[in-house]
Design an enzyme around this catalytic site. Structure first.
Site, PDB file in Angstrom:
ATOM      1  N   TYR A 110      42.493  40.008  33.858  1.00 28.80           N
ATOM      2  CA  TYR A 110      41.719  40.817  34.819  1.00 28.80           C
ATOM      3  C   TYR A 110      40.342  41.346  33.821  1.00 28.80           C
ATOM      4  O   TYR A 110      39.685  40.689  33.163  1.00 28.80           O
ATOM      5  CB  TYR A 110      42.451  41.843  35.651  1.00 28.80           C
ATOM      6  CG  TYR A 110      41.918  42.403  36.733  1.00 28.80           C
ATOM      7  CD1 TYR A 110      41.729  41.294  37.699  1.00 28.80           C
ATOM      8  CD2 TYR A 110      41.320  43.496  36.898  1.00 28.80           C
ATOM      9  CE1 TYR A 110      41.144  41.869  38.837  1.00 28.80           C
ATOM     10  CE2 TYR A 110      40.930  44.031  38.040  1.00 28.80           C
ATOM     11  CZ  TYR A 110      40.420  43.148  38.823  1.00 28.80           C
ATOM     12  OH  TYR A 110      39.895  43.438  40.144  1.00 28.80           O
ATOM     13  N   ARG A 163      31.032  40.579  46.939  1.00 31.12           N
ATOM     14  CA  ARG A 163      30.466  41.547  45.905  1.00 31.12           C
ATOM     15  C   ARG A 163      31.683  41.681  44.919  1.00 31.12           C
ATOM     16  O   ARG A 163      32.261  42.560  44.737  1.00 31.12           O
ATOM     17  CB  ARG A 163      30.400  43.050  46.720  1.00 31.12           C
ATOM     18  CG  ARG A 163      29.744  44.074  45.876  1.00 31.12           C
ATOM     19  CD  ARG A 163      30.066  45.471  46.459  1.00 31.12           C
ATOM     20  NE  ARG A 163      31.540  45.860  46.122  1.00 31.12           N
ATOM     21  CZ  ARG A 163      32.165  46.396  44.985  1.00 31.12           C
ATOM     22  NH1 ARG A 163      31.365  46.246  43.867  1.00 31.12           N
ATOM     23  NH2 ARG A 163      33.299  46.394  45.104  1.00 31.12           N
ATOM     24  N   LYS A 181      44.418  40.386  40.614  1.00 29.27           N
ATOM     25  CA  LYS A 181      44.946  41.789  41.058  1.00 29.27           C
ATOM     26  C   LYS A 181      46.601  41.457  41.057  1.00 29.27           C
ATOM     27  O   LYS A 181      47.175  42.148  40.970  1.00 29.27           O
ATOM     28  CB  LYS A 181      44.310  42.214  42.264  1.00 29.27           C
ATOM     29  CG  LYS A 181      42.795  42.452  41.930  1.00 29.27           C
ATOM     30  CD  LYS A 181      42.674  43.935  42.368  1.00 29.27           C
ATOM     31  CE  LYS A 181      41.462  44.660  41.599  1.00 29.27           C
ATOM     32  NZ  LYS A 181      41.131  45.921  42.092  1.00 29.27           N
ATOM     33  N   GLU A 252      39.319  43.272  49.315  1.00 29.39           N
ATOM     34  CA  GLU A 252      39.024  43.405  47.964  1.00 29.39           C
ATOM     35  C   GLU A 252      37.591  42.876  47.915  1.00 29.39           C
ATOM     36  O   GLU A 252      37.388  41.805  48.310  1.00 29.39           O
ATOM     37  CB  GLU A 252      39.871  42.678  47.014  1.00 29.39           C
ATOM     38  CG  GLU A 252      39.668  42.793  45.687  1.00 29.39           C
ATOM     39  CD  GLU A 252      39.903  44.284  44.871  1.00 29.39           C
ATOM     40  OE1 GLU A 252      39.160  44.563  44.095  1.00 29.39           O
ATOM     41  OE2 GLU A 252      40.713  44.839  45.455  1.00 29.39           O
ATOM     42  N   ASP A 253      36.767  43.501  47.069  1.00 35.60           N
ATOM     43  CA  ASP A 253      35.135  43.209  46.993  1.00 35.60           C
ATOM     44  C   ASP A 253      34.484  42.670  48.226  1.00 35.60           C
ATOM     45  O   ASP A 253      33.971  41.598  47.891  1.00 35.60           O
ATOM     46  CB  ASP A 253      35.438  42.031  45.617  1.00 35.60           C
ATOM     47  CG  ASP A 253      35.577  42.675  44.369  1.00 35.60           C
ATOM     48  OD1 ASP A 253      35.421  43.998  44.272  1.00 35.60           O
ATOM     49  OD2 ASP A 253      35.881  41.950  43.486  1.00 35.60           O
ATOM     50  N   ASP A 275      40.993  48.540  48.004  1.00 36.66           N
ATOM     51  CA  ASP A 275      41.220  49.003  46.684  1.00 36.66           C
ATOM     52  C   ASP A 275      39.701  49.709  46.037  1.00 36.66           C
ATOM     53  O   ASP A 275      39.807  50.453  45.381  1.00 36.66           O
ATOM     54  CB  ASP A 275      41.577  48.048  45.593  1.00 36.66           C
ATOM     55  CG  ASP A 275      41.916  48.631  44.096  1.00 36.66           C
ATOM     56  OD1 ASP A 275      42.693  49.529  44.334  1.00 36.66           O
ATOM     57  OD2 ASP A 275      41.453  47.857  43.201  1.00 36.66           O
ATOM     58  N   ASP A 276      38.625  48.934  46.466  1.00 33.57           N
ATOM     59  CA  ASP A 276      37.281  49.394  45.802  1.00 33.57           C
ATOM     60  C   ASP A 276      37.112  50.788  46.332  1.00 33.57           C
ATOM     61  O   ASP A 276      36.476  51.734  45.604  1.00 33.57           O
ATOM     62  CB  ASP A 276      36.258  48.516  46.503  1.00 33.57           C
ATOM     63  CG  ASP A 276      36.570  46.696  45.927  1.00 33.57           C
ATOM     64  OD1 ASP A 276      36.789  46.639  44.690  1.00 33.57           O
ATOM     65  OD2 ASP A 276      36.466  46.074  46.717  1.00 33.57           O
ATOM     66  N   ASN A 415      32.239  47.695  36.595  1.00 35.00           N
ATOM     67  CA  ASN A 415      32.522  46.556  35.969  1.00 35.00           C
ATOM     68  C   ASN A 415      31.648  45.511  36.396  1.00 35.00           C
ATOM     69  O   ASN A 415      31.016  45.521  37.217  1.00 35.00           O
ATOM     70  CB  ASN A 415      33.999  46.177  36.249  1.00 35.00           C
ATOM     71  CG  ASN A 415      35.293  47.046  35.709  1.00 35.00           C
ATOM     72  OD1 ASN A 415      35.174  47.076  34.737  1.00 35.00           O
ATOM     73  ND2 ASN A 415      36.183  47.643  36.512  1.00 35.00           N
TER      74      ASN A 415
END
Length: 557
Positions: A110, A163, A181, A252-253, A275-276, A415
């Site tokens: 990851y 993203r 993940k 996610e993202d 999660d973000d 990150n």
């Protein structure tokens, strides 16, 4: 090495389905393959004699071979590729390796390595994993999802690739994120791998370099937006509910414009979370709670300044405000303690360019167009970077925080490493060793003025696998913000005084499995208390959770 739970078992439907495999078909099945660890009787029974070298090896011997081969690789990207190939050939050995030394292997599967892997995804692909749902097949998603070989999927991590980390629009190259993940769901918290499914929604990409890349694997078109995009998301969620009715969806993202609206639309309708927004918020709250054991004072006394006003920043701010309200702070004061700063400057009530989810943090104030000026005016006790703006916490910023705080809390959470707002060495050096530091990406220990500082990594890996394990075990019907507050408190409680003395405000990743199960138990307890579970409450919660946890060991044939 990680302590494995004794007598733990998990639902192994794929392994049971693979029971009829023989010969080369068995060796090519990653769920059932044991390679050189098949014993003599198994080799005879399953038609493997002659298909393997004669020596019968233990799992430990296999692990040593893996470690030697990894050591021969010359870059972390090559190590990522090797481990991905191992997952494709021997799933049990892959997780055994990851769980043997999580501190070493989490950064390889990851962050930060997954960022480089996503950028090069179309060039390094060996075997496709997960599912790709292109918008060109809109109207057929239920049919496509039924192609997945497992009927009882419990976890889906899904992205549209717009993203990815701080790297931007990577289209279907973003599939590395769901794959990574879900590996951590298993390696860090024991969610059985066979109940997980990574998915990428291919709605095109606006990344010119990908559109021009002959090896790009996605739709070669601009991103679809607007009503057609919303209808595609609706079809996806509806299809998942029908095909995998017990699945929890982790978004996610997704980009700024879509992440919060999607979460708002579905969070009270299906079991899902982002999660973000929520995982990042949970790990940040845990970091603050642990940091207060160093700086002193209560949560009610803190003032937070965020660099970055998107969904991650507002998600953290919102959860901090809710935790402050639970501690007795009024809603007005709790939200008033959280300030956001974006590329246009301080977010304040006079701005007309704000999204609805930013407005609770748009307070009455004069404009401030300089981040150092914002620190000197607002005097925050903590600055939290979620901007993906590398080096934005420069020397004047850190020195300003050190002027207004005896122990400044400095969290550059962006990150991958290349997008971190500052390094650990910079934070400690520019604050004269007084910073309480945690970052989104890992940094090596820092020597300063004769002392060794071990920087903590505020990675979502401390939250989402534990949350996932709790949801898997309890079959929770919804995910609530209160679960994230419970998770944050439980995580902070796992930080020992020795950890704090070393500079850590998160538990070492070497303890991630035990930490995650401890956090998962507290979330599960809350789920049962709130009547959100889909299974009866067990008499012994600890034993119940341990029995649900996957353990990477070979099953006798």
């Amino acid at each position: 090495m990680t302590d494995f739970l004794p007598n733990a078992s998990a639902d192994r439907s794929i392994r049971r389905a693979a029971a009829d495999l023989r010969g080369t078909a068995l060796l090519r099945d990653p769920h059932a393959n044991k390679s050189t660890a098949f014993n003599s009787a198994e080799r005879q029974q399953l038609g493997l004699v002659g298909l393997l070298p004669e020596k019968i090896e233990t799992e430990e011997a296999q692990i040593q071979r893996v470690l030697r081969q990894i050591d021969l690789k010359t870059s972390d990207l090559e190590r990522y590729i090797y481990l991905s190939a191992l997952l494709d050939t021997n799933e049990t050995l892959y997780y055994r390796v990851l769980m043997s030394d999580p501190k070493r292997f989490i950064p390889l599967v990851y962050t930060p390595t997954v960022g480089e892997a996503c950028e090069n995804f179309g060039h390094i692909l060996r075997r496709p994993r997960g599912m790709y749902l292109p918008i060109s097949r809109k109207g057929r998603l239920k049919e496509i999802l039924r192609n997945w070989p497992v009927s009882d999927v419990r976890f889906i991590v899904v992205t549209d690739g717009e993203r990815i980390l701080g790297l931007g629009d990577l289209g279907v190259n973003g599939m590395g994120i769901p794959i990574g993940k879900l590996s951590l769901y298993t390696a860090c918290a024991g969610v059985p791998p066979e109940v997980t499914l990574p998915i990428t929604l291919d709605v095109g990409t606006n990344n010119e370099s990908l559109l021009a890349d002959d090896l790009y694997l996605g739709l070669r078109q601009r991103r679809v937006t607007g009503a057609e995009y919303d209808e595609f998301i609706e079809e996806f969620v509806t299809a998942v509910q029908e095909v995998f009715p017990r699945a929890c969806i982790q978004f996610e993202d997704f980009a700024f414009a879509h992440a919060e609206p999607i979460l708002t639309r579905y969070r009270d309708r299906v079991c899902c979370f982002n999660d973000d927004i929520q995982g990042t918020a949970g790990v940040a709250l845990a970091g603050i709670l642990a940091a207060l054991r160093v700086t002193g004072g209560s949560l009610a006394d803190q003032r937070f300044l965020f660099l970055g006003g998107g969904t991650a920043g507002t998600g953290i701010a919102g959860l901090l405000a809710k935790a402050m309200m639970e501690a007795g702070v009024s809603a007005e004061d709790a939200f008033g303690a959280c300030w956001l700063y974006d590329k246009e400057g301080l977010i304040h009530a006079g701005r007309t360019d704000l999204a609805d989810f930013q407005k609770p943090f748009a307070h009455v104030h004069e404009p401030i167009g300089d981040f150092v000026g914002a620190i000197e005016t607002l005097r925050p006790t903590a600055i939290i970077g979620v901007s993906a703006a590398a080096k934005a916490f420069n020397q004047p910023v850190v020195e300003a925080m050190a002027r207004v705080n005896e122990r400044p809390i400095i969290f550059p959470y962006s990150n991958p490493t290349s997008r971190s707002e500052c390094t650990a060495e910079e934070a400690y050096t520019w604050s004269d060793g007084r910073a309480v530091f945690a970052s989104g990406s890992p940094f090596a220990p820092v020597q300063y003025n004769g002392r060794t500082y071990t920087p903590g990594q505020g990675n979502n890996v401390y939250i989402f696998p534990a949350l996932g394990m709790a949801i898997y075990a309890t079959e929770a019907r919804r995910v609530t913000d209160e679960m994230l507050i419970i998770a944050a408190r439980a995580l902070a409680a796992q930080v020992s005084q020795d950890d704090l003395d070393a500079g850590l405000i998160y538990p070492p990743q070497s303890r991630i499995f035990r930490t995650s199960l401890a956090v998962a138990r507290e979330i599960a307890r809350f789920i049962f208390d709130q009547g959100l579970a889909g299974v009866p409450r067990p008499v012994n919660l600890d034993a119940f959770m341990a029995a649900k946890a996957y353990q990477p060991s070979y099953v006798p044939a």
